[in-house]
Motif scaffolding. Structure first.
Motif, PDB file in Angstrom:
ATOM      1  N   GLY A 236      -6.531  12.219  -3.337  1.00 44.27           N
ATOM      2  CA  GLY A 236      -5.246  11.615  -3.026  1.00 44.27           C
ATOM      3  C   GLY A 236      -4.453  12.338  -1.965  1.00 44.27           C
ATOM      4  O   GLY A 236      -3.248  12.109  -1.821  1.00 44.27           O
ATOM      5  N   ARG A 237      -5.131  13.220  -1.184  1.00 47.31           N
ATOM      6  CA  ARG A 237      -4.462  13.915  -0.090  1.00 47.31           C
ATOM      7  C   ARG A 237      -5.434  14.087   1.063  1.00 47.31           C
ATOM      8  O   ARG A 237      -6.626  14.346   0.842  1.00 47.31           O
ATOM      9  CB  ARG A 237      -3.965  15.286  -0.549  1.00 47.31           C
ATOM     10  N   ALA A 238      -4.937  13.936   2.280  1.00 44.60           N
ATOM     11  CA  ALA A 238      -5.765  14.161   3.468  1.00 44.60           C
ATOM     12  C   ALA A 238      -5.899  15.663   3.678  1.00 44.60           C
ATOM     13  O   ALA A 238      -4.925  16.335   4.028  1.00 44.60           O
ATOM     14  CB  ALA A 238      -5.151  13.490   4.688  1.00 44.60           C
ATOM     15  N   VAL A 239      -7.091  16.197   3.453  1.00 47.11           N
ATOM     16  CA  VAL A 239      -7.327  17.635   3.540  1.00 47.11           C
ATOM     17  C   VAL A 239      -7.778  17.986   4.955  1.00 47.11           C
ATOM     18  O   VAL A 239      -8.779  17.456   5.445  1.00 47.11           O
ATOM     19  CB  VAL A 239      -8.387  18.088   2.514  1.00 47.11           C
TER      20      VAL A 239
ATOM     21  N   GLN B 125      -4.786   2.795  -3.072  1.00 48.09           N
ATOM     22  CA  GLN B 125      -4.358   2.571  -1.700  1.00 48.09           C
ATOM     23  C   GLN B 125      -3.702   3.815  -1.127  1.00 48.09           C
ATOM     24  O   GLN B 125      -2.877   4.458  -1.777  1.00 48.09           O
ATOM     25  CB  GLN B 125      -3.386   1.393  -1.648  1.00 48.09           C
ATOM     26  N   PHE B 126      -4.079   4.153   0.119  1.00 53.72           N
ATOM     27  CA  PHE B 126      -3.619   5.393   0.739  1.00 53.72           C
ATOM     28  C   PHE B 126      -3.063   5.076   2.118  1.00 53.72           C
ATOM     29  O   PHE B 126      -3.754   4.480   2.954  1.00 53.72           O
ATOM     30  CB  PHE B 126      -4.789   6.378   0.846  1.00 53.72           C
ATOM     31  N   HIS B 127      -1.821   5.474   2.370  1.00 55.24           N
ATOM     32  CA  HIS B 127      -1.173   5.200   3.653  1.00 55.24           C
ATOM     33  C   HIS B 127      -1.484   6.310   4.649  1.00 55.24           C
ATOM     34  O   HIS B 127      -1.335   7.490   4.331  1.00 55.24           O
ATOM     35  CB  HIS B 127       0.339   5.074   3.461  1.00 55.24           C
ATOM     36  N   ARG B 128      -1.888   5.912   5.863  1.00 52.67           N
ATOM     37  CA  ARG B 128      -2.172   6.871   6.939  1.00 52.67           C
ATOM     38  C   ARG B 128      -1.327   6.498   8.146  1.00 52.67           C
ATOM     39  O   ARG B 128      -1.596   5.495   8.814  1.00 52.67           O
ATOM     40  CB  ARG B 128      -3.660   6.833   7.336  1.00 52.67           C
ATOM     41  N   ASN B 129      -0.299   7.282   8.432  1.00 55.11           N
ATOM     42  CA  ASN B 129       0.480   7.092   9.658  1.00 55.11           C
ATOM     43  C   ASN B 129       0.164   8.257  10.580  1.00 55.11           C
ATOM     44  O   ASN B 129       0.721   9.348  10.440  1.00 55.11           O
ATOM     45  CB  ASN B 129       1.978   7.031   9.369  1.00 55.11           C
ATOM     46  N   LEU B 130      -0.720   8.018  11.556  1.00 53.85           N
ATOM     47  CA  LEU B 130      -1.177   9.070  12.461  1.00 53.85           C
ATOM     48  C   LEU B 130      -0.686   8.842  13.884  1.00 53.85           C
ATOM     49  O   LEU B 130      -1.217   9.423  14.833  1.00 53.85           O
ATOM     50  CB  LEU B 130      -2.710   9.149  12.424  1.00 53.85           C
ATOM     51  N   LEU B 131       0.322   8.016  14.045  1.00 50.26           N
ATOM     52  CA  LEU B 131       0.880   7.754  15.375  1.00 50.26           C
ATOM     53  C   LEU B 131       1.364   9.031  16.044  1.00 50.26           C
ATOM     54  O   LEU B 131       1.342   9.149  17.270  1.00 50.26           O
ATOM     55  CB  LEU B 131       2.037   6.746  15.267  1.00 50.26           C
TER      56      LEU B 131
ATOM     57  N   ASP C  96      -3.232   1.311   6.130  1.00 46.83           N
ATOM     58  CA  ASP C  96      -3.532   1.604   4.736  1.00 46.83           C
ATOM     59  C   ASP C  96      -5.043   1.561   4.527  1.00 46.83           C
ATOM     60  O   ASP C  96      -5.736   0.717   5.116  1.00 46.83           O
ATOM     61  CB  ASP C  96      -2.864   0.587   3.813  1.00 46.83           C
ATOM     62  N   VAL C  97      -5.528   2.481   3.697  1.00 44.50           N
ATOM     63  CA  VAL C  97      -6.942   2.511   3.323  1.00 44.50           C
ATOM     64  C   VAL C  97      -7.023   2.192   1.833  1.00 44.50           C
ATOM     65  O   VAL C  97      -6.332   2.817   1.022  1.00 44.50           O
ATOM     66  CB  VAL C  97      -7.578   3.887   3.599  1.00 44.50           C
ATOM     67  N   MET C  98      -7.883   1.217   1.472  1.00 45.59           N
ATOM     68  CA  MET C  98      -7.968   0.756   0.091  1.00 45.59           C
ATOM     69  C   MET C  98      -9.408   0.806  -0.401  1.00 45.59           C
ATOM     70  O   MET C  98     -10.274   0.118   0.151  1.00 45.59           O
ATOM     71  CB  MET C  98      -7.436  -0.681   0.000  1.00 45.59           C
ATOM     72  N   PRO C  99      -9.712   1.634  -1.404  1.00 45.88           N
ATOM     73  CA  PRO C  99     -11.066   1.659  -1.959  1.00 45.88           C
ATOM     74  C   PRO C  99     -11.437   0.285  -2.515  1.00 45.88           C
ATOM     75  O   PRO C  99     -10.597  -0.402  -3.101  1.00 45.88           O
ATOM     76  CB  PRO C  99     -10.976   2.695  -3.080  1.00 45.88           C
ATOM     77  N   VAL C 100     -12.689  -0.098  -2.344  1.00 46.84           N
ATOM     78  CA  VAL C 100     -13.143  -1.394  -2.827  1.00 46.84           C
ATOM     79  C   VAL C 100     -13.622  -1.313  -4.273  1.00 46.84           C
ATOM     80  O   VAL C 100     -13.361  -2.204  -5.080  1.00 46.84           O
ATOM     81  CB  VAL C 100     -14.265  -1.949  -1.922  1.00 46.84           C
ATOM     82  N   ASN C 101     -14.301  -0.230  -4.613  1.00 42.82           N
ATOM     83  CA  ASN C 101     -14.881  -0.112  -5.952  1.00 42.82           C
ATOM     84  C   ASN C 101     -14.465   1.183  -6.646  1.00 42.82           C
ATOM     85  O   ASN C 101     -15.305   1.935  -7.138  1.00 42.82           O
ATOM     86  CB  ASN C 101     -16.407  -0.196  -5.872  1.00 42.82           C
TER      87      ASN C 101
END
Length: 362
Positions: A256-259, A277-283, A327-332
Motif C-alpha cells: 500500500g505504499r510506493a517504495v 485502488q492506489f492513486h499515483r500523482n507523478l506530475l 489510479d491503479v486498481m488490482p483486478v484479482n
C-alpha cells in the motif's frame, strides 16, 4: 497577452487529449542463454524457443517498441514521441535528452548463465560508439533455490590480473557472488562487472543503450554455432576495479505504499504492492512513467481523461508525462507494479550524483 496565454493553454489541453497510456506489441529476443518462461509470463502460448529478453519499452533503433492500442496502434514509439515530445517525455526530459526516450525496460529470463560483462559510461560510449552509456538495475521476480548472480569484485585486482584471469578462465573466482530471491534489487552502474546466472527471472531498467562488452562467455557457441565475440580490451578500459562493502540494494517492503528502491543519477524506480485502488500523482516529476506489472493484472485509469487500460502481469505501458495522474486498481485482489521514471524535481545533477554516491558507499 491574456489571449496569447489562453491560446497556449488551449493548445496544451488539446495535445493532452491526444494522450493515453501506451501498450506495446511483444518484442522478444532469442538468445543462447534464454529460457521458456517469458511467453507464459506475458500471457502468450509457450514454445521451446530460448527467449532471454522481452524489450518492454524500447526506443533503441534496432528494436523499437510498436504501440498496440488506441489511435497510434501500429506506430513505433519513436515516431509518436517525435509528434508530442514535451507531452510524452516531459519538458525537462525532452530538453535534457533532445527528444529521445532515455530508458529501456526489459524482462530477462536466464535459463543459463549470461556472459561476464561490463558496460561503458556515457563518456566512453559516446567517444567510441556515439551512443549513450549503460547503467542499469535489476529487480528479481523469481529465482530458483540456490540461484545466484555476479555483481562487482569481491577482492581488489589489477588490470594485469584481469587480463590473466580472462585468458585462463578464472575471472569468476574474483567476482562477488550473490544468492538471490524474489524481491532482491541490484544497481549496476556503468563500469561494474556483472552477470545474471541461470534460474533467474528479473526486470531490468537501464539507460537506452545496447552497448555491452563481453569479458568471458564460458567458451560456448552462440545461436549460429560459432563462439560469441568477446570485447576484452574495451572492457578493460570500461571496468571499475573498486571493491564495495555491499552490492545489493537494501530497502523495506511495504504493502500500500510506493517504495523507492532506486535513486540514481540516470533514473528512479519505485515498486508498489497494492490490494486496493492506489492513486499515483507523478506530475511533479515532469517525466514519462514506464509501469511494468510484475504480479497480478491491474487496471490503470487516467484522472484527467478517463482513459483506462488493462495492464496484464508480465506486460508494461508508458504513461505520458502530461497525464501522469492516475489510479491503479488490482483486478484479482493484489498487484505489484514497478515504475521507472526520471526525477526532475532535483534540478542539480551534481547534487543527485553526490547523494547517490553517499548512499551506495555508506
Amino acid at each position: 497577452m491574456e489571449e496569447q496565454m489562453s491560446s497556449a493553454c488551449m493548445t496544451k489541453e488539446n495535445n493532452n487529449n491526444n494522450l493515453y497510456p501506451l501498450l506495446f506489441e511483444p518484442n522478444l529476443h532469442t538468445v543462447v542463454w534464454g529460457g521458456e518462461q517469458l511467453r507464459p509470463y506475458k500471457g502468450m502460448a509457450p514454445t521451446n524457443e530460448p527467449i532471454g529478453e522481452s524489450w518492454e519499452v524500447s526506443a533503441v533503433p534496432s528494436s523499437k517498441s510498436i504501440i498496440s492500442n488506441g489511435k497510434w496502434k501500429g506506430k513505433d514509439i519513436v515516431s509518436v514521441i517525435d509528434s508530442f515530445p514535451d507531452e510524452i517525455l516531459g519538458a525537462s526530459v525532452n530538453q535534457q535528452y533532445k527528444g529521445q526516450l532515455p530508458l529501456l525496460v526489459k524482462f530477462i529470463d536466464a535459463k543459463r548463465d549470461l556472459s561476464i560483462q561490463v558496460h561503458p559510461n556515457d563518456e566512453m560510449a559516446m567517444r567510441v560508439h556515439g551512443k549513450m552509456g549503460k547503467s542499469e538495475m535489476w529487480y528479481v521476480i523469481k529465482a530458483d533455490p540456490g540461484s545466484y548472480l555476479y555483481a562487482g569484485f569481491k577482492e581488489q585486482i589489477t588490470p594485469y590480473e584481469y587480463q590473466r584471469r580472462v585468458e585462463d578462465g578464472s575471472i569468476t573466482d574474483v567476482l562477488a557472488r550473490h544468492e538471490v530471491k524474489a524481491g532482491d534489487v541490484f544497481y549496476i552502474p556503468a563500469g561494474r562487472v556483472h552477470a545474471i546466472c541461470g534460474g533467474i527471472l528479473l526486470a531490468e531498467v537501464q539507460q537506452s543503450s545496447d552497448v555491452t562488452y563481453r569479458i568471458f562467455d564460458y567458451n560456448r557457441p552462440g545461436m549460429d554455432g560459432k563462439p560469441r565475440e568477446l570485447h576484452t580490451e574495451l572492457a578493460a578500459q570500461a571496468l571499475d576495479y573498486r571493491v564495495e562493502r555491499e552490492y545489493r540494494t537494501v530497502y523495506s517492503e511495504e504493502t500500500g505504499r510506493a517504495v523507492h528502491i532506486i535513486d540514481s543519477p540516470y533514473f528512479d524506480v519505485k515498486v508498489t504492492e497494492m490490494t486496493s485502488q492506489f492513486h499515483r500523482n507523478l506530475l511533479k516529476y515532469d517525466s514519462f512513467i514506464i509501469s511494468s506489472c510484475i504480479q497480478g493484472d491491474c487496471k490503470i485509469k487516467i484522472r484527467s481523461t478517463g482513459d483506462e487500460i488493462l495492464l496484464r502481469e508480465g506486460n508494461s505501458c508508458l504513461i505520458p508525462a502530461a497525464i501522469a495522474d492516475y489510479d491503479v486498481m488490482p483486478v484479482n485482489g493484489k498487484s505489484r507494479v514497478m515504475d521507472a521514471f526520471i526525477d526532475n524535481k532535483d534540478r542539480s545533477i551534481a547534487r543527485k550524483v553526490t547523494r547517490f554516491l553517499h548512499i551506495t558507499t555508506k
